[in-house]
Design an enzyme around this catalytic site. Structure first.
Site, PDB file in Angstrom:
ATOM      1  N   TYR A 118     -88.599 -67.971  -7.940  1.00 58.50           N
ATOM      2  CA  TYR A 118     -88.713 -67.149  -6.729  1.00 58.50           C
ATOM      3  C   TYR A 118     -89.456 -65.825  -6.942  1.00 58.50           C
ATOM      4  O   TYR A 118     -90.243 -65.428  -6.112  1.00 58.50           O
ATOM      5  CB  TYR A 118     -87.328 -66.859  -6.143  1.00 58.50           C
ATOM      6  CG  TYR A 118     -86.743 -68.079  -5.464  1.00 58.50           C
ATOM      7  CD1 TYR A 118     -87.170 -68.464  -4.204  1.00 58.50           C
ATOM      8  CD2 TYR A 118     -85.792 -68.868  -6.104  1.00 58.50           C
ATOM      9  CE1 TYR A 118     -86.662 -69.600  -3.582  1.00 58.50           C
ATOM     10  CE2 TYR A 118     -85.278 -70.009  -5.488  1.00 58.50           C
ATOM     11  CZ  TYR A 118     -85.714 -70.365  -4.231  1.00 58.50           C
ATOM     12  OH  TYR A 118     -85.225 -71.492  -3.617  1.00 58.50           O
ATOM     13  N   ASN A 143     -86.406 -73.573 -10.839  1.00 54.57           N
ATOM     14  CA  ASN A 143     -86.468 -72.830  -9.574  1.00 54.57           C
ATOM     15  C   ASN A 143     -87.170 -71.518  -9.849  1.00 54.57           C
ATOM     16  O   ASN A 143     -86.804 -70.800 -10.791  1.00 54.57           O
ATOM     17  CB  ASN A 143     -85.065 -72.551  -9.021  1.00 54.57           C
ATOM     18  CG  ASN A 143     -84.343 -73.825  -8.602  1.00 54.57           C
ATOM     19  OD1 ASN A 143     -84.902 -74.923  -8.659  1.00 54.57           O
ATOM     20  ND2 ASN A 143     -83.102 -73.679  -8.180  1.00 54.57           N
ATOM     21  N   HIS A 196     -73.975 -77.824  -6.613  1.00 56.22           N
ATOM     22  CA  HIS A 196     -74.742 -76.688  -6.077  1.00 56.22           C
ATOM     23  C   HIS A 196     -73.734 -75.712  -5.464  1.00 56.22           C
ATOM     24  O   HIS A 196     -73.736 -75.462  -4.268  1.00 56.22           O
ATOM     25  CB  HIS A 196     -75.780 -77.183  -5.074  1.00 56.22           C
ATOM     26  CG  HIS A 196     -76.927 -76.229  -4.832  1.00 56.22           C
ATOM     27  ND1 HIS A 196     -78.247 -76.591  -4.970  1.00 56.22           N
ATOM     28  CD2 HIS A 196     -76.946 -74.926  -4.461  1.00 56.22           C
ATOM     29  CE1 HIS A 196     -79.034 -75.557  -4.685  1.00 56.22           C
ATOM     30  NE2 HIS A 196     -78.270 -74.529  -4.366  1.00 56.22           N
ATOM     31  N   GLU A 220     -78.789 -73.809 -11.129  1.00 51.75           N
ATOM     32  CA  GLU A 220     -78.805 -72.360 -11.378  1.00 51.75           C
ATOM     33  C   GLU A 220     -77.496 -71.840 -11.953  1.00 51.75           C
ATOM     34  O   GLU A 220     -76.746 -71.112 -11.285  1.00 51.75           O
ATOM     35  CB  GLU A 220     -79.153 -71.594 -10.096  1.00 51.75           C
ATOM     36  CG  GLU A 220     -80.535 -71.909  -9.566  1.00 51.75           C
ATOM     37  CD  GLU A 220     -81.012 -70.918  -8.514  1.00 51.75           C
ATOM     38  OE1 GLU A 220     -80.229 -70.052  -8.087  1.00 51.75           O
ATOM     39  OE2 GLU A 220     -82.185 -70.995  -8.122  1.00 51.75           O
ATOM     40  N   ARG A 239     -84.610 -83.491  -2.715  1.00 52.22           N
ATOM     41  CA  ARG A 239     -83.537 -82.995  -3.576  1.00 52.22           C
ATOM     42  C   ARG A 239     -82.412 -82.477  -2.679  1.00 52.22           C
ATOM     43  O   ARG A 239     -82.619 -81.539  -1.911  1.00 52.22           O
ATOM     44  CB  ARG A 239     -84.054 -81.873  -4.487  1.00 52.22           C
ATOM     45  CG  ARG A 239     -82.944 -81.225  -5.292  1.00 52.22           C
ATOM     46  CD  ARG A 239     -83.445 -80.143  -6.242  1.00 52.22           C
ATOM     47  NE  ARG A 239     -82.299 -79.579  -6.909  1.00 52.22           N
ATOM     48  CZ  ARG A 239     -81.949 -78.289  -6.876  1.00 52.22           C
ATOM     49  NH1 ARG A 239     -82.694 -77.393  -6.244  1.00 52.22           N
ATOM     50  NH2 ARG A 239     -80.852 -77.888  -7.478  1.00 52.22           N
ATOM     51  N   GLU A 273     -87.187 -75.813  -6.811  1.00 52.00           N
ATOM     52  CA  GLU A 273     -87.110 -74.908  -5.662  1.00 52.00           C
ATOM     53  C   GLU A 273     -88.221 -73.881  -5.769  1.00 52.00           C
ATOM     54  O   GLU A 273     -88.433 -73.305  -6.848  1.00 52.00           O
ATOM     55  CB  GLU A 273     -85.783 -74.124  -5.606  1.00 52.00           C
ATOM     56  CG  GLU A 273     -84.584 -74.922  -5.210  1.00 52.00           C
ATOM     57  CD  GLU A 273     -83.316 -74.071  -5.121  1.00 52.00           C
ATOM     58  OE1 GLU A 273     -83.415 -72.855  -4.848  1.00 52.00           O
ATOM     59  OE2 GLU A 273     -82.236 -74.641  -5.354  1.00 52.00           O
TER      60      GLU A 273
HETATM   61  C1  FCB Z   1     -81.526 -70.334  -4.837  1.00 47.56           C
HETATM   62  C2  FCB Z   1     -80.466 -71.336  -4.469  1.00 47.56           C
HETATM   63  C3  FCB Z   1     -80.699 -71.993  -3.134  1.00 47.56           C
HETATM   64  C4  FCB Z   1     -81.228 -71.031  -2.100  1.00 47.56           C
HETATM   65  C5  FCB Z   1     -82.395 -70.239  -2.658  1.00 47.56           C
HETATM   66  C6  FCB Z   1     -83.008 -69.279  -1.664  1.00 47.56           C
HETATM   67  O1  FCB Z   1     -81.004 -69.431  -5.754  1.00 47.56           O
HETATM   68  O2  FCB Z   1     -80.382 -72.348  -5.443  1.00 47.56           O
HETATM   69  O3  FCB Z   1     -79.493 -72.589  -2.729  1.00 47.56           O
HETATM   70  O4  FCB Z   1     -80.236 -70.242  -1.621  1.00 47.56           O
HETATM   71  O5  FCB Z   1     -82.001 -69.543  -3.803  1.00 47.56           O
END
Ligand code: FCB
Length: 462
Positions: free
Chosen positions: A309, A307, A134, A180, A90, A367
């Site tokens: 995290y 994504n 992006h 995002e 990607r 992600e």
């Molecule tokens: C996300 C972004 C990516 C990267 C990660 C750590 O929010 O999409 O570009 O910076 O965080």
């Protein structure tokens, strides 16, 4: 034992501004991130890189001018993917390389670059997943129409998507329109921590709608310029939000944050309307819309890119407005170099919720990954046991989601290699490949070799 499905995408992800460099080469125009970094450089650098940068600042006054020089080194980077057995990549396309001023004149050299990249990926057996936006908006659109505050930018995006997919649509079969949207809107226009660095909530909410509109307006061209294999989706960051206590005022802020960060984007895309509770709370702050917008935004998609995290635990800030809040950091949790809590069950929880609450045909984790303070050891290797553990624990969650029957078709680790981490500059390393910035040397980290093994065994070593 549950295995990963056949044809599972074992991927890695990157984004143009974070890796390409070559900011002034081959006719590329200026992006809002070039300008944001340049503005940061006008004041003394923040050299204590353990800090979180204030609005408008990039740590160390770093920038994506050179980044990891992928523009010149893409063949080496594709070779690394091939060596690791990665079968999907990607990446994002830099709008200002294709249209230096956002619309109008097309820059052939920009299209040529992605043409070469896609061909080399295909030759290496790596499936390209192209993200069209992006975060690197052409600066000219910011200057001329106010960027994402304007519907004109949505139209310009649809035209750009048409131009790119005409050229690549015969070989790129997976399109992600935008990355995002919540971060583009709120970090870019409310907190000012990202480009274009505005701090105006009204504009921020307006940009949410124009970004969604841009997405929907681009979908038909991506399909028309493709073929029977073409699949179109969008990537959202989904953050599970929890209330710190059962108290009503805490639950209220949790519901609002979930609405603002997650449902505000999911509902119009997959249910055809904005969430009523948030619309009510916004009142006259709600974005301006036109008749027919809802239908454009809700055009059917083939997949959602997720994504993931961290989770958020929130508590109302007493004595302040009913929606003001602070985040609670649970004790005993592990935190990454970003200060983000490591919380693997959130990945499973997010997929379960999306699967149960929305009609979404297929998911990719587009992600997932972690920053740690990696260094080159005396043996010349980069040992990153915490990232290995992080990835191990998150892939386990992905596998159990698949076992539950959730249609998860792939997983893209953020990131292939260390890169320019937005306001944190080069000071946060997310790669499974280390980059020595002064020499641009790539060194596969232990986590990269761990991934090689995971892929080779189809996940049997989890
Ligand atoms: C996300 C972004 C990516 C990267 C990660 C750590 O929010 O999409 O570009 O910076 O965080």
């Amino acid at each position: 034992m549950i295995q990963f499905p056949e044809n599972f995408c074992w991927g890695v992800a990157t984004a143009a501004y974070q890796i390409e460099g070559a900011a002034h080469e081959d006719g590329r125009g200026e992006s809002i991130w070039d300008r944001f970094c340049e503005n940061s450089s006008a004041t003394p650098p923040i050299t204590d890189i353990s800090l979180a940068p204030p609005p408008g600042k990039v740590l160390n006054n770093d920038s994506g001018l050179i980044a990891v020089d992928h523009y010149h080194r893409y063949q080496e980077d594709v070779q690394i993917m091939r060596d690791l057995g990665i079968n999907a990549y990607r990446f994002s396309i830099a709008w200002p390389r294709i249209l230096p001023t956002g619309r109008g004149q097309v820059n052939a050299a920009g299209l040529d670059f992605y043409d070469r990249l896609v061909d080399s990926l295909l030759a290496a057996g790596v499936e390209p997943f192209a993200t069209l936006y992006h975060w690197d908006l052409p600066q000219a659109l910011q200057d001329e129409v106010g960027g994402w505050a304007s519907r004109e930018t949505a139209q310009a995006f649809a035209d750009y998507a048409d131009i790119v997919s005409r050229r690549l649509g015969d070989r790129v079969h997976h399109w992600i329109t935008l990355n995002e949207l919540s971060v583009s809107s709120f970090l870019g226009h409310e907190s000012g921590g990202h480009a274009p660095g505005l701090r105006d909530p009204r504009i921020a909410w307006q940009t949410t709608h124009n970004l969604l509109l841009a997405h929907g307006m681009a979908v038909p061209a991506l399909r028309t310029n493709g073929d029977a294999q073409t699949r179109v989706g969008i990537t959202l960051v989904i953050t599970p939000v929890f209330s710190a206590t059962m108290a009503e005022e805490d639950q209220r802020v949790a519901q609002f944050q979930d609405g603002k960060l997650n449902r505000w984007f999911l509902d119009p895309l997959f249910r055809g309307s904005y969430p009523a509770d948030i619309l009510t709370l916004l009142g006259e702050m709600a974005p301006k819309m036109e008749a027919g917008d809802a239908e454009i935004i809700a055009r059917p998609l083939d997949f959602l890119g997720v994504n993931y995290y961290f989770r958020m635990i929130v508590r109302h800030l007493s004595g302040q407005g009913p929606l003001s809040f602070e985040q609670v950091q649970p004790e005993g949790s592990e935190y990454t170099a970003m200060g983000w809590e490591v919380y693997p069950p959130g990945l499973h929880a997010v997929l379960t919720r999306l699967h149960q609450e929305y009609q979404i045909p297929q998911f990719y984790i587009t992600e997932s990954g972690a920053a740690f303070d990696d260094t080159i050891s005396a043996d010349g290797h980069v040992h990153d046991p915490r990232r290995v553990e992080y990835l191990h624990d998150h892939f386990l969650q992905a596998r159990s989601a698949i076992a539950d029957g959730i249609p998860l078709a792939g997983y893209f680790i953020w990131s292939l290699m260390d890169n320019f981490e937005w306001a944190f500059g080069n000071a946060r390393r997310f790669g499974i490949v280390y980059v020595d910035y002064p020499t641009q040397q790539r060194i596969i980290k232990d986590s990269g070799y761990w991934y090689l093994d995971l892929i080779a065994t189809n996940g049997a070593n989890l």
